[in-house]
Design a protein around this motif. Structure first.
Motif, mmCIF file in Angstrom:
data_model
loop_
_atom_site.group_PDB
_atom_site.id
_atom_site.type_symbol
_atom_site.label_atom_id
_atom_site.label_comp_id
_atom_site.label_asym_id
_atom_site.label_seq_id
_atom_site.Cartn_x
_atom_site.Cartn_y
_atom_site.Cartn_z
ATOM 1 N N UNK A 30 0.814 -1.226 0.000
ATOM 2 C CA UNK A 30 0.000 0.000 0.000
ATOM 3 C C UNK A 30 0.843 1.269 0.000
ATOM 4 N N UNK A 31 1.951 1.281 0.736
ATOM 5 C CA UNK A 31 2.783 2.488 0.788
ATOM 6 C C UNK A 31 3.308 2.842 -0.594
ATOM 7 N N UNK A 32 3.758 1.852 -1.337
ATOM 8 C CA UNK A 32 4.273 2.114 -2.679
ATOM 9 C C UNK A 32 3.163 2.575 -3.627
ATOM 10 N N UNK A 33 1.998 1.941 -3.534
ATOM 11 C CA UNK A 33 0.873 2.348 -4.393
ATOM 12 C C UNK A 33 0.445 3.769 -4.068
ATOM 13 N N UNK A 34 0.392 4.117 -2.793
ATOM 14 C CA UNK A 34 -0.045 5.452 -2.384
ATOM 15 C C UNK A 34 0.931 6.540 -2.804
ATOM 16 N N UNK A 35 2.202 6.156 -3.044
ATOM 17 C CA UNK A 35 3.182 7.143 -3.508
ATOM 18 C C UNK A 35 3.278 7.191 -5.027
ATOM 19 N N UNK A 36 2.366 6.511 -5.715
ATOM 20 C CA UNK A 36 2.284 6.634 -7.163
ATOM 21 C C UNK A 36 2.879 5.506 -7.970
ATOM 22 N N UNK A 37 3.374 4.454 -7.327
ATOM 23 C CA UNK A 37 3.936 3.321 -8.062
ATOM 24 C C UNK A 37 2.793 2.431 -8.545
ATOM 25 N N UNK A 38 2.775 2.037 -9.819
ATOM 26 C CA UNK A 38 1.719 1.152 -10.323
ATOM 27 C C UNK A 38 1.661 -0.149 -9.525
ATOM 28 N N UNK A 39 0.475 -0.758 -9.402
ATOM 29 C CA UNK A 39 0.308 -1.920 -8.516
ATOM 30 C C UNK A 39 1.273 -3.075 -8.768
ATOM 31 N N UNK A 40 1.458 -3.472 -10.030
ATOM 32 C CA UNK A 40 2.358 -4.590 -10.316
ATOM 33 C C UNK A 40 3.784 -4.239 -9.926
ATOM 34 N N UNK A 41 4.229 -3.046 -10.286
ATOM 35 C CA UNK A 41 5.571 -2.608 -9.921
ATOM 36 C C UNK A 41 5.712 -2.463 -8.409
ATOM 37 N N UNK A 42 4.642 -2.025 -7.735
ATOM 38 C CA UNK A 42 4.673 -1.882 -6.280
ATOM 39 C C UNK A 42 4.853 -3.240 -5.609
ATOM 40 N N UNK A 43 4.149 -4.241 -6.096
ATOM 41 C CA UNK A 43 4.270 -5.583 -5.539
ATOM 42 C C UNK A 43 5.683 -6.119 -5.727
ATOM 43 N N UNK A 44 6.233 -5.937 -6.930
ATOM 44 C CA UNK A 44 7.593 -6.404 -7.211
ATOM 45 C C UNK A 44 8.615 -5.643 -6.375
ATOM 46 N N UNK A 45 8.470 -4.324 -6.291
ATOM 47 C CA UNK A 45 9.430 -3.495 -5.558
ATOM 48 C C UNK A 45 9.410 -3.814 -4.068
ATOM 49 N N UNK A 46 8.208 -4.002 -3.514
ATOM 50 C CA UNK A 46 8.108 -4.358 -2.099
ATOM 51 C C UNK A 46 8.732 -5.702 -1.806
#
Length: 246
Positions: A30-46
């Motif tokens: 959620x933190x990555x998505x809320x800062x503007x990272x697309x969901x798939x990229x947010x999941x991978x980055x996290x």
């Protein structure tokens, strides 16, 4: 500055949660998505950010780790890598719109697994399935971990209980090894697919590692039921926010 502070805080707390009880993905995604990272990229980055914590935990349990009945350690390694790669590959071909719709349901499912983890492990423990069933079970859980990762620890502990493993240290050690292996291969595939946001990943990696160390140090001072309740509430709140954002 606000985005960086949010990501650092989320990663630090996530690392601490994973060291103590699990559930760190409930915060990093959620933190990555809320800062503007697309969901798939947010999941991978996290997932990339939390990898050092898994590796450290696996190393810490190196003397206790043992495979469950029906599986050898080489087979566990192979299945973890194959399953993690399959799940990561599936994530890469999932459109952001689709993944955004799936995320709240995955969060709800992971929260339920975490909430009812002890009962699930208790009901499943004691059996001795065949090697074929054990192979399919571990492969499926590893694929889930490569795709989403949330609630992975609970699934692994439940699976090991189902396979007849009874030593908690051995179960936790193997859980960390499998998590580290499938996450490592998933990270390689995420990176090759170009979906990792490396500035955010590296920033969060440092915070998650520090949080993991700090979480391990204070683990004995926090009642486990408080931690579990807090993680369950966090998962429900995050799922609710994602549903609302849709």
């Amino acid at each position: 500055m606000f985005d960086s502070a949010l990501l650092l805080t989320a990663a630090f707390v996530a690392g601490a949660l994973n060291a103590v009880a699990g559930g760190g993905s409930f915060l990093t995604l959620p933190a990555l998505v809320f800062t503007g990272v697309p969901p798939v990229a947010a999941n991978a980055t996290g997932t990339v950010a939390l990898l050092p914590g898994y590796a450290a935990g696996a190393w810490g349990f190196r003397e206790d780790t043992a495979p469950p009945p029906g599986l050898s350690m080489p087979l566990v390694v192979l299945l973890s890598l194959i399953g993690g790669a399959a799940g990561a590959g599936l994530l890469l071909i999932t459109p952001d719109v689709t993944f955004r719709r799936v995320v709240p349901w995955l969060l709800l499912a992971a929260t339920a697994l975490f909430a009812f983890g002890p009962q699930l492990r208790s009901r499943l423990a004691g059996g001795h399935p065949s090697t074929a069933k054990a192979t399919v079970g571990l492969l499926a859980v590893a694929a889930y971990g490569g795709y989403f990762n949330g609630g992975l620890g609970i699934l692994l502990l439940a699976l090991f209980g189902l396979l007849g493993q009874t030593q908690l240290h051995a179960m936790n050690g193997l859980k960390n090894w499998v998590s580290a292996l499938l996450t490592a291969i998933a990270v390689v595939i995420y990176a090759a697919g170009g979906v990792v946001q490396w500035p955010q990943a590296l920033l969060m990696m440092v915070a998650a590692t520090a949080g993991g160390y700090g979480g391990a140090r204070v683990a004995r001072r926090i009642p486990p039921q408080w931690l579990r309740a807090g993680i369950v509430v966090t998962g429900l709140v995050m799922a609710g926010i994602f549903f609302w954002r849709q």
